[in-house]
Structures are given as C-alpha cells and as structure tokens.
Design an enzyme around this catalytic site. Structure first.
Site, PDB file in Angstrom:
ATOM      1  N   HIS A 122     -35.874  -2.272  13.689  1.00  0.00           N
ATOM      2  CA  HIS A 122     -36.865  -2.744  14.655  1.00  0.00           C
ATOM      3  C   HIS A 122     -36.278  -2.812  16.064  1.00  0.00           C
ATOM      4  O   HIS A 122     -36.981  -2.620  17.046  1.00  0.00           O
ATOM      5  CB  HIS A 122     -37.356  -4.145  14.264  1.00  0.00           C
ATOM      6  CG  HIS A 122     -38.350  -4.164  13.146  1.00  0.00           C
ATOM      7  ND1 HIS A 122     -39.696  -3.932  13.341  1.00  0.00           N
ATOM      8  CD2 HIS A 122     -38.185  -4.396  11.831  1.00  0.00           C
ATOM      9  CE1 HIS A 122     -40.329  -4.034  12.175  1.00  0.00           C
ATOM     10  NE2 HIS A 122     -39.430  -4.313  11.241  1.00  0.00           N
ATOM     11  N   HIS A 168     -43.401  -2.248   5.897  1.00  0.00           N
ATOM     12  CA  HIS A 168     -42.373  -1.764   6.831  1.00  0.00           C
ATOM     13  C   HIS A 168     -42.300  -0.238   6.860  1.00  0.00           C
ATOM     14  O   HIS A 168     -42.121   0.409   5.831  1.00  0.00           O
ATOM     15  CB  HIS A 168     -41.004  -2.328   6.437  1.00  0.00           C
ATOM     16  CG  HIS A 168     -39.886  -1.895   7.340  1.00  0.00           C
ATOM     17  ND1 HIS A 168     -39.453  -2.649   8.396  1.00  0.00           N
ATOM     18  CD2 HIS A 168     -39.129  -0.776   7.352  1.00  0.00           C
ATOM     19  CE1 HIS A 168     -38.465  -2.022   9.020  1.00  0.00           C
ATOM     20  NE2 HIS A 168     -38.255  -0.879   8.395  1.00  0.00           N
ATOM     21  N   GLU A 186     -40.596  -3.323   0.954  1.00  0.00           N
ATOM     22  CA  GLU A 186     -41.584  -3.991   1.802  1.00  0.00           C
ATOM     23  C   GLU A 186     -42.758  -3.050   2.051  1.00  0.00           C
ATOM     24  O   GLU A 186     -42.625  -2.085   2.809  1.00  0.00           O
ATOM     25  CB  GLU A 186     -40.948  -4.403   3.136  1.00  0.00           C
ATOM     26  CG  GLU A 186     -39.795  -5.379   2.984  1.00  0.00           C
ATOM     27  CD  GLU A 186     -39.107  -5.705   4.301  1.00  0.00           C
ATOM     28  OE1 GLU A 186     -38.348  -6.680   4.336  1.00  0.00           O
ATOM     29  OE2 GLU A 186     -39.336  -4.979   5.299  1.00  0.00           O
ATOM     30  N   ASP A 236     -43.869  -3.235  11.409  1.00  0.00           N
ATOM     31  CA  ASP A 236     -44.454  -3.895  10.245  1.00  0.00           C
ATOM     32  C   ASP A 236     -45.952  -3.973  10.482  1.00  0.00           C
ATOM     33  O   ASP A 236     -46.393  -4.429  11.551  1.00  0.00           O
ATOM     34  CB  ASP A 236     -43.915  -5.321  10.088  1.00  0.00           C
ATOM     35  CG  ASP A 236     -42.438  -5.359   9.749  1.00  0.00           C
ATOM     36  OD1 ASP A 236     -41.882  -4.328   9.325  1.00  0.00           O
ATOM     37  OD2 ASP A 236     -41.829  -6.448   9.902  1.00  0.00           O
TER      38      ASP A 236
END
Length: 251
Positions: free
Chosen positions: A140, A232, A229, A147
C-alpha cells in the site's frame, strides 16, 4: 528555478507532475476522486471504525490516494461494474509508511480489547504479522495496492456503523457484524481469519459469486488478489518504492 515554475504556472503550462506536486502529492500520485468521483470511498483508517479503534498515523483525511495509472484502471473497473448497477467501495489505498509502523507498535503493545478481537477472533493480534495478515512492509505504501469491495446500488445500504454497539465478530452472519454498506462477502473488511481467504470453503455460494466477480473484474485491469484477503488487490509495481507522506484532503 522558481522563476521558471511561476512563469509556467501563469502560462497554464504546468505539467501534470508539477501540478500534483503543488497539491502536496508526489508527481505520479493522484486523488482517486479527481480521476473518478463515482467510486465510493470509506477510508477506514482515517477514523475509529477499524481494527485499532482509532485514526492511524498519517491518515489526516479520509481520501483515497493512488498512483495515477492505478486510478485509471480503477476507473475502468468502475465503468464495467456500472452496467450492472454496482460500484467499487474503497477501504484503503496509499498507506503512509508511518501508518505501517503504527500498526506494528499496536500489535506489540500487549493489550487486546474485545472490540479489537472482533477483527481476529481466532488469533492473538501479536501473531497477525507472522501469519501474513499484516505486513511490516506494505505494498500500500507504494500507491499500487488497494483494499476494496462491491456495493449493490439497488440495495438498501443505509445501515451505519455505531461505535457504541457491541457487534459480533467479523466472521458472523452479515446482520450481526458491523455494517459496511456493501454486498455480503462472507466476512467484514480486515477480518484476520481463514474465512476471509478469497477461496475459503466455509462461505455460501452467493458470497463466493460476489468474491469471484470482484476478482475477475479487477484481474481484467491487471490487479492481482492476495489470497488471504478477498479485499486486497495490487498491481505488479506494488513492490516498488515505499512513501511516507501523510494523506491530506483533496483541494
């Protein structure tokens, strides 16, 4: 040098790189709302509705900041989804390196509240880095990872998060866990649990279809999903330079 910059600005010839720099962003970063204002934003780390229960360091505003190419690709995904009355909702975009350091310190503070445990019901928070749910060096911070989730624009998305309410943990049925104003992906956002793994076998067929739809739409624009995730996604350049400028409000 300053004279050249001023003259160029007056002449309306400031390059995109310089113009963004004047807004306080590095040249290849941009505010997503400037690229596509139709994409919904719910930047969770700028408030208290997150696994730390407070704003995280570097999130001075609830703004999605991304590399410009990432933003343009998200715009293309949004255009495709709009035909089905769906929208992207951004939970996190660029993450300052100081925010990652804040998360590391939080994981090691020796405390764990009931509200925090809603996000990791099966694991101690001290184990989240070892298990791969939080990274000490985040993609990130390069501006190339995001996300997000999907919103059904035809559904009732009016339920709001109430910080005083005692919600069930992030793996609970959607009616019991904290509301997110989005489709039911089987877990809440930032849920550190095997049920949040993208291809988890413990979710319903409908939840699996939503996840598959999101992964496919993002993949068509070159985004790769992180298997632990469902929310993500990153571009291949996410392994590049990490930045640490704070997130400010878009002008």
């Amino acid at each position: 040098m300053k004279i050249v910059v001023i003259l160029a600005a007056v002449a309306g010839l400031v390059s995109p790189v310089l113009a963004q720099g004047l807004q306080g962003l590095p040249g290849d970063f941009a505010f997503l709302r400037d690229i596509d204002p139709t994409i919904i934003q719910d930047i969770r780390y700028a408030g208290a509705n997150n696994f730390m229960g407070r704003p995280i360091a570097g999130y001075d505003a609830a703004e999605c900041v991304v590399k410009r190419d990432v933003g343009l690709r998200l715009k293309a995904v949004q255009r495709e989804l709009a035909r089905q009355r769906l929208s992207l909702k951004m939970f996190d975009c660029y993450r300052p390196a100081r925010a990652v350091a804040d998360m590391v310190a939080w994981s090691r503070n020796g405390k764990e509240t009931a509200a925090e445990r809603r996000y990791n019901p099966a694991f101690a928070k001290a184990d989240l880095f070892r298990l791969g749910y939080i990274a000490t060096h985040s993609g990130h911070s390069t501006g190339a990872a995001v996300d997000l989730t999907l919103v059904d624009l035809g559904a009732d998305n009016s339920r709001k998060f109430d910080p005083a309410k005692d919600y069930a943990d992030c793996t609970a049925p959607v009616a019991a866990r904290a509301p997110e104003g989005s489709v039911d992906m089987g877990t809440g956002y930032d849920c550190s649990d095997v049920k949040a793994h993208t291809t988890a076998g413990s979710i319903t067929p409908a939840q699996r279809r939503w996840r598959s739809m999101l992964v496919a739409a993002m993949a068509r624009q070159g985004f790769v999903n992180y298997s632990k995730e469902w929310w993500h996604f990153s571009r291949p350049e996410a392994g590049g330079t990490a930045y640490d400028f704070p997130i400010s409000r878009a002008r």
